[in-house]
Motif scaffolding. Structure first.
Motif, PDB file in Angstrom:
ATOM      1  N   UNK A 111      20.175  10.874   9.351  1.00  0.00           N
ATOM      2  CA  UNK A 111      20.457   9.436   9.447  1.00  0.00           C
ATOM      3  C   UNK A 111      19.266   8.611   8.981  1.00  0.00           C
ATOM      4  N   UNK A 112      18.067   9.041   9.328  1.00  0.00           N
ATOM      5  CA  UNK A 112      16.865   8.322   8.896  1.00  0.00           C
ATOM      6  C   UNK A 112      16.696   8.414   7.381  1.00  0.00           C
ATOM      7  N   UNK A 113      17.008   9.569   6.814  1.00  0.00           N
ATOM      8  CA  UNK A 113      16.930   9.721   5.361  1.00  0.00           C
ATOM      9  C   UNK A 113      17.888   8.744   4.683  1.00  0.00           C
ATOM     10  N   UNK A 114      19.116   8.657   5.176  1.00  0.00           N
ATOM     11  CA  UNK A 114      20.108   7.753   4.580  1.00  0.00           C
ATOM     12  C   UNK A 114      19.679   6.296   4.772  1.00  0.00           C
ATOM     13  N   UNK A 115      19.139   5.965   5.931  1.00  0.00           N
ATOM     14  CA  UNK A 115      18.664   4.600   6.175  1.00  0.00           C
ATOM     15  C   UNK A 115      17.527   4.244   5.214  1.00  0.00           C
ATOM     16  N   UNK A 116      16.605   5.175   5.016  1.00  0.00           N
ATOM     17  CA  UNK A 116      15.489   4.944   4.093  1.00  0.00           C
ATOM     18  C   UNK A 116      16.012   4.818   2.659  1.00  0.00           C
ATOM     19  N   UNK A 117      16.951   5.658   2.290  1.00  0.00           N
ATOM     20  CA  UNK A 117      17.571   5.602   0.965  1.00  0.00           C
ATOM     21  C   UNK A 117      18.260   4.260   0.744  1.00  0.00           C
ATOM     22  N   UNK A 118      19.038   3.820   1.730  1.00  0.00           N
ATOM     23  CA  UNK A 118      19.744   2.541   1.624  1.00  0.00           C
ATOM     24  C   UNK A 118      18.758   1.389   1.444  1.00  0.00           C
ATOM     25  N   UNK A 119      17.676   1.417   2.202  1.00  0.00           N
ATOM     26  CA  UNK A 119      16.669   0.355   2.122  1.00  0.00           C
ATOM     27  C   UNK A 119      16.019   0.321   0.737  1.00  0.00           C
ATOM     28  N   UNK A 120      15.676   1.482   0.222  1.00  0.00           N
ATOM     29  CA  UNK A 120      15.051   1.556  -1.104  1.00  0.00           C
ATOM     30  C   UNK A 120      15.999   1.032  -2.177  1.00  0.00           C
ATOM     31  N   UNK A 121      17.266   1.419  -2.100  1.00  0.00           N
ATOM     32  CA  UNK A 121      18.240   0.993  -3.114  1.00  0.00           C
ATOM     33  C   UNK A 121      18.592  -0.480  -2.991  1.00  0.00           C
TER      34      UNK A 121
END
Length: 164
Positions: free
Chosen positions: A9-19
């Motif tokens: 979940x943290x990986x996806x949250x970080x990915x979403x923020x970067x994108x």
């Protein structure tokens, strides 16, 4: 110590923020799908800690293609929304069977890319944290379990699903 669920979940949250913060980063991640331009995704994959992790790299590149995330919307549930069954057959049936025929992540990634592009065109979301968890299971030798779960979501789904 974080659980795998929290980590995904943290990986996806970080990915979403970067994108979300820079559309250029999402564009760089989309270049992952071409052998001649995949190197352009490396700086962003590096920020995500995904270089050398094919599962995270694949999910990041898929998310960049279609960033519509919905918790609980697995591969089978999403694919079933790509059309209506006619005479018991689903229009995405052959493509879904091809996805299930994959033996390793190298074969699976392009099939997932094809599916996610179609999901994007139909505005059907996907649970990327769940997908990452499933790819972790796949790589740990449980690919048949993952395929069975996807097949259940697709073929045992009710015929009259409401729109997503």
């Amino acid at each position: 110590m974080k659980s795998h669920e929290e980590s995904n979940s943290q990986f996806i949250a970080q990915l979403a923020k970067i994108c979300e913060n820079d559309r250029g980063h999402a564009a760089s991640l989309r270049r992952y799908w071409s052998a001649t331009t995949e190197h352009q995704a490396l700086p962003i994959l590096g920020r995500l800690g995904a270089i050398g992790d094919d599962r995270k790299s694949t999910v990041a590149a898929l998310y960049a293609v279609h960033p519509a995330h919905a918790e609980g919307m697995g591969i089978g549930r999403a694919a079933i929304r790509l059309g209506e069954r006619k005479d018991g057959e689903h229009p995405y049936d052959r493509h879904f069977r091809r996805l299930l025929a994959c033996g390793d992540l190298t074969d699976l990634a392009p099939q997932l890319h094809r599916l996610v592009k179609r999901l994007s065109s139909e505005a059907v979301p996907l649970d990327y944290a769940k997908l990452l968890r499933e790819l972790n299971f796949w790589s740990a030798g449980y690919s048949e379990r993952v395929k069975t779960d996807w097949a259940k979501e697709f073929w045992q789904a009710p015929f009259d699903l409401p729109a997503a």
